[in-house]
Design an enzyme around this catalytic site. Structure first.
Site, PDB file in Angstrom:
ATOM      1  CG  ASP A   1      52.880   6.092  25.214  1.00 19.20           C
ATOM      2  OD1 ASP A   1      53.474   7.172  25.032  1.00 19.20           O
ATOM      3  OD2 ASP A   1      52.820   5.520  26.328  1.00 19.20           O
TER       4      ASP A   1
ATOM      5  CG  ASN B   1      50.423  14.810  26.013  1.00 18.11           C
ATOM      6  OD1 ASN B   1      49.852  14.209  25.095  1.00 18.11           O
ATOM      7  ND2 ASN B   1      51.130  14.160  26.936  1.00 18.11           N
TER       8      ASN B   1
HETATM    9  C1  IPE Z   1      53.443   9.670  22.235  1.00 19.56           C
HETATM   10  O1  IPE Z   1      54.792   9.522  22.487  1.00 19.56           O
HETATM   11  C2  IPE Z   1      53.107  10.959  21.533  1.00 19.56           C
HETATM   12  C3  IPE Z   1      52.500  12.018  22.373  1.00 19.56           C
HETATM   13  C4  IPE Z   1      52.035  11.872  23.580  1.00 19.56           C
HETATM   14  C5  IPE Z   1      52.378  13.345  21.782  1.00 19.56           C
HETATM   15  P1  IPE Z   1      55.418  10.054  23.833  1.00 19.56           P
HETATM   16  O2  IPE Z   1      55.884  11.453  23.614  1.00 19.56           O
HETATM   17  O3  IPE Z   1      54.504   9.859  24.974  1.00 19.56           O
HETATM   18  O4  IPE Z   1      56.699   9.127  23.969  1.00 19.56           O
HETATM   19  P2  IPE Z   1      57.229   8.428  25.296  1.00 19.56           P
HETATM   20  O5  IPE Z   1      56.075   7.707  25.922  1.00 19.56           O
HETATM   21  O6  IPE Z   1      57.769   9.494  26.169  1.00 19.56           O
HETATM   22  O7  IPE Z   1      58.272   7.500  24.804  1.00 19.56           O
HETATM   23 MG    MG Z   2      54.220   8.484  26.496  1.00 16.01          MG
END
Ligand code: IPE
Ligand code: MG
Length: 234
Positions: free
Chosen positions: A2, A50
């Site tokens: 993350d 996501n």
């Molecule tokens: C993690 O980084 C990668 C994925 C979930 C694909 P994030 O995209 O969640 O990054 P932040 O948490 O918004 O900084």
């Molecule tokens: Mg994240």
């Protein structure tokens, strides 16, 4: 893994820049885990939730993943990894689905580290699907009720071949599980770090493992090494 987006934004880049950098870290950490003799590594790459991100970011992530799978296939095969997609792999674009299956089949005869890519993964959804399967089998008379055991449930999860995780690491500063391996991590040690994933280097992994090694795992029991048992023996 993350904190990719925040890492990039803090540096004046757009979020996808962080994802690209994060992919490099995933490569290094995978190699280091294999070197350390880790039995199974599960990378939480993309959750069922996501899919609700802006289409542009989702498309970029899918492209990045597709590139990663194509680029890494030889390495993954040569390193003797057992590649396993963990998640609802029918949901990602057909091209990725094809790559995932190809990689799984290409490593079917390997016997090294399990490399589990959690993609389109959600733990509650995974458990729900397992329960549906069990209910259908019980209703049809294929499975007696007393055969619905913890082992049977584990067997129906995406991670059926891997051991339960000893250690769960979350980068990016948030201290929550976010629908990751809820059943499998019942007795896992949890490790949280403020570092965002693009900053998580091999040394940070080693630090996490050192912290893990210093913990006492009791699995709900009492560890009594020099207690009354020893006295009664004396
Ligand atoms: C993690 O980084 C990668 C994925 C979930 C694909 P994030 O995209 O969640 O990054 P932040 O948490 O918004 O900084
Ligand atoms: Mg994240």
């Amino acid at each position: 893994m993350d904190g990719n987006g925040r890492w990039a934004e803090k540096r004046g880049h757009n979020r996808v820049f962080g994802h690209a950098r994060g992919a490099e870290r995933a490569r290094e950490i995978t190699r280091e885990c294999a070197r350390l003799g880790v039995e199974a590594l599960t990378l939480y790459t993309f959750s069922t939730e996501n899919w609700q991100r802006p289409a542009k970011e989702v498309n970029f992530l899918m492209k990045l993943l597709s590139r990663y799978l194509k680029h890494e296939i030889q390495q993954i095969v040569n390193n003797n990894f057992q590649f396993r997609p963990v998640g609802f792999i029918d949901m990602p674009p057909t091209e990725i689905h094809r790559e995932l299956v190809k990689l799984r089949d290409a490593t079917a005869k390997n016997d090294g580290m399990y490399l589990n890519i959690a993609l389109s993964y959600g733990s509650r959804q995974e458990i729900t699907a397992a329960v549906q399967g069990i209910a259908a089998d019980v209703a049809a008379g294929r499975l007696p009720l007393n055969a619905v055991t913890e082992e049977e449930i584990s067997r129906r999860l995406f991670t059926s071949e891997s051991p339960d995780p000893d250690l769960v690491i979350r980068t990016g500063g948030d201290q929550r599980i976010s629908n990751f391996l809820l059943w499998q991590s019942a007795y896992s040690e949890l490790y949280f770090t403020e570092k965002c994933w693009p900053d998580f280097k091999v040394e940070d992994l080693q630090e996490a493992i050192a912290a893990y090694s210093a913990r006492e795992r009791r699995f709900g029991k009492v560890l009594n090494i020099t207690g009354p048992r020893d006295e009664s023996r004396a």
